[in-house]
Write a protein that holds these residues in place. Structure first.
Motif, short mmCIF file in Angstrom:
data_model
loop_
_atom_site.label_atom_id
_atom_site.label_comp_id
_atom_site.label_asym_id
_atom_site.label_seq_id
_atom_site.Cartn_x
_atom_site.Cartn_y
_atom_site.Cartn_z
N ASP A 165 0.83 -1.21 0.00
CA ASP A 165 0.00 0.00 0.00
C ASP A 165 0.86 1.26 0.00
O ASP A 165 1.94 1.29 0.60
CB ASP A 165 -0.89 0.04 1.26
N GLY A 166 0.38 2.31 -0.67
CA GLY A 166 0.98 3.62 -0.55
C GLY A 166 2.00 4.00 -1.60
O GLY A 166 2.67 5.02 -1.46
N ILE A 167 2.13 3.20 -2.67
CA ILE A 167 3.09 3.57 -3.72
C ILE A 167 2.52 4.68 -4.59
O ILE A 167 3.18 5.68 -4.86
CB ILE A 167 3.48 2.35 -4.59
N SER A 168 1.28 4.53 -5.01
CA SER A 168 0.69 5.51 -5.93
C SER A 168 0.56 6.89 -5.30
O SER A 168 0.77 7.91 -5.95
CB SER A 168 -0.67 5.02 -6.42
N ASP A 169 0.22 6.96 -4.01
CA ASP A 169 0.08 8.27 -3.35
C ASP A 169 1.32 8.65 -2.56
O ASP A 169 1.34 9.67 -1.87
CB ASP A 169 -1.16 8.31 -2.46
N GLN A 170 2.37 7.83 -2.63
CA GLN A 170 3.68 8.08 -2.01
C GLN A 170 3.66 8.03 -0.48
O GLN A 170 4.67 8.33 0.16
CB GLN A 170 4.24 9.43 -2.46
N SER A 171 2.55 7.65 0.13
CA SER A 171 2.52 7.57 1.60
C SER A 171 3.45 6.46 2.10
O SER A 171 3.90 6.51 3.25
CB SER A 171 1.10 7.33 2.09
#
Length: 556
Positions: free
Chosen positions: A219-225
């Protein structure tokens, strides 16, 4: 996120400052200076006396920017329903009398014995500033005033500022990241050798070659979190990243990938190992952002043979040890001083403040490569250069921009007046400067970026004595948060900036085509002389009635 300032929950806000050899009220004051005065941790600690018995003084902060000496007294009340009355404040007012003159301070030092206040006075060079700096007192506590206390401050409010429970709650800006919750991630290690390293205490690491197919499902690759604690976001087409992408798209090299790639470092709250799988939760990639992003963007080329040596470290991602790991492990792409400040509490608080007051209008960029929020993005490096020119009045030093995040970070950002409002105000000034650069007939100096910082400095000097202008720059929160007042501010400053540019253009043309604008803009004496000349001409025009002051423009 709301905080509790009731005892004993108050102590949970600053466990790192609590110590058997430091009073709780001193720890409270250090936290207050860091959180509300926006000081760096070292500066906050240096301003506080660790123990009582220091002549009623718990701390001293000298602000050389606005020429003030603030003497602090801090108290923690264990009773939520208690209040502060006039007797306590009268006692503090008496304490302030010890700082009314150099003679009084000298007397205090002579009678303080070995109290820490003596060293604090010497360390801050306070004696040389008594008489020329404004003296103020600040009483900090976790409860509010009663009626008697409020009545007392009506008479002595210019001498003492009261900071109580409601102020602490209303003005707190969190330095914690507001991150989305992730679902746990599982990695198949059946038939794969897994190594475990115990670093002592509860810190351990599991190291294994992990399939790239599974890494890109985190989780969090696309939004960089996923990279929130990494010092940088995706940097795009750097030479290193181009090589990684080329290898991803060359399936013949996939088995070799772990041999020449530095690997991935993941810090997670929980790391569980079973014979055939590894499960993590509360995880963040602190080294490997560029590789994970490249894999994610080219996932159609990934095969089962492509694995990355991955280190899963079980610890709190926000802990000091995690920060150390993050800094030491980031060296594959070039790392700048700015990158390491992306996890700095001051920078995180400023970004939170931008989101609170300027959401969708302005955003604050603290990390290279991060996806900006909606609105006009202001990089923190640019903000630092603004303040070097406008606040520190050193535009000739802005070519050394590396200093913003090295030796000068605390001096530039670690000040009470540094806020999202101030940075927005400086951005508006810079935008007006950019809009007026077309007035230059000497084209090269207009294109030279350092010219903008020089104009910002001259603009500050020009209006240095203007009452309304000083009201705005000293209280930007009253003007910048309102779109109408921001527009009015821009309308008022445009004419002054245009006049400054015309004056600089005339001066530069006097030197002819061989004018060394690069050298002159970096020459402190030349810039100061130019600013003084422009200011004198402005003042003469005001006296002759040929030009309005800023205050007159504002009141039209």
């Amino acid at each position: 996120m709301a905080i509790s300032v009731d005892y004993p929950e108050l102590l949970d806000n600053f466990p790192e400052y609590l110590s058997p050899i430091r009073s709780a009220s001193a720890a409270f004051l250090i936290w207050y200076l860091e959180q509300y005065y926006r000081l760096e941790q070292v500066e906050a600690e240096d301003a506080v006396c660790d123990q009582g018995g220091d002549k009623g003084v718990d701390g001293i902060f000298i602000n050389d920017s606005n020429l003030t000496i603030t003497v602090f007294q801090s108290k923690i009340s264990h009773k939520t329903n208690s209040t502060v009355g006039d007797a306590t404040l009268r006692g503090f007012l008496g304490t302030l009398q010890q700082f009314k003159s150099a003679e009084a301070v000298t007397h205090l030092m002579e009678n303080a014995g070995n109290a820490q206040i003596v060293q604090l006075i010497k360390r801050s060079d306070l004696l040389s500033k008594i008489g020329t700096y404004e003296l103020r007192g600040e009483f900090v506590t976790n409860i509010d005033l009663d009626h008697n206390g409020s009545s007392f401050l009506k008479h002595y409010g210019n001498d003492i500022k009261f900071i109580g429970r409601q102020f602490l709650i209303d003005n707190h800006i969190s330095d914690e990241r507001n991150l989305p919750k992730q679902k746990p991630a599982t990695f198949d290690v059946y038939g794969i050798g897994v190594a475990e390293h115990v670093a002592g205490g509860d810190v351990r690491a599991i190291i294994a070659p992990i399939r790239a197919r599974e890494l890109v499902l985190m989780d969090g690759i696309s939004d960089q979190s996923l990279f929130a604690y990494n010092v940088r976001g995706p940097l795009g087409r750097t030479s290193v990243n181009k090589d990684v992408v080329a290898t991803i798209n060359d399936s013949d090299k996939h088995k070799l990938f772990p041999l020449f790639h530095n690997g991935i470092t993941v810090i997670a709250q929980s790391v569980k190992q079973a014979p055939d799988k590894i499960e993590i939760s509360g995880y963040y990639v602190v080294n490997g952002c560029q590789s994970i992003t490249s894999l994610y963007n080219n996932k159609e080329a990934i095969t089962d043979d492509l694995k990355l040596l991955t280190k899963f470290i079980e610890m709190d991602p926000s802990s000091p040890t995690a920060t150390l790991i993050t800094e030491y492990s980031n060296n594959q792409n070039g790392v700048r001083s700015r990158d390491f400040k992306s996890n700095n509490k001051i920078q995180i608080r400023l970004r939170t403040e931008f989101a609170q007051h300027y959401d969708g209008v302005y955003s604050y960029e603290i990390k290279r490569g991060e996806t900006p929020s909606e609105g006009e993005s202001i990089p923190n490096e640019e903000a630092g250069l603004y303040m070097m020119a406008f606040d520190q009045k050193e535009p000739w030093g802005t070519h050394r921009k590396y200093e913003v995040f090295e030796d000068r970070h605390a001096a530039l950002f670690g000040r009470p007046e540094v806020s999202a409002d101030r940075i927005v105000m400086l951005r508006l000034i810079d935008n007006e400067i950019v809009n007026k650069l077309v007035l230059f007939r000497q084209g090269l100096i207009a294109k030279y970026k350092l010219t903008r910082y020089m104009i910002m400095y001259i603009f500050r000097e020009l209006l240095n004595d203007d009452k309304k202008f000083n009201e705005i720059i000293n209280n930007p929160e009253k003007f910048m948060r309102d779109a109408g007042l921001r527009k009015r501010f821009c309308e008022c400053i445009g004419g002054f900036i245009g006049d400054i540019i015309v004056d600089i253009d005339v001066e530069s043309r006097r030197f002819g085509t061989d004018f060394d604008y690069r050298g002159k803009v970096k020459d402190a004496e030349w810039v100061k002389s130019l600013a003084s000349s422009i200011q004198k001409d402005y003042e003469k025009n005001v006296i002759r009635g040929r030009q309005d002051t800023f205050e007159m423009e504002w009141n039209k």
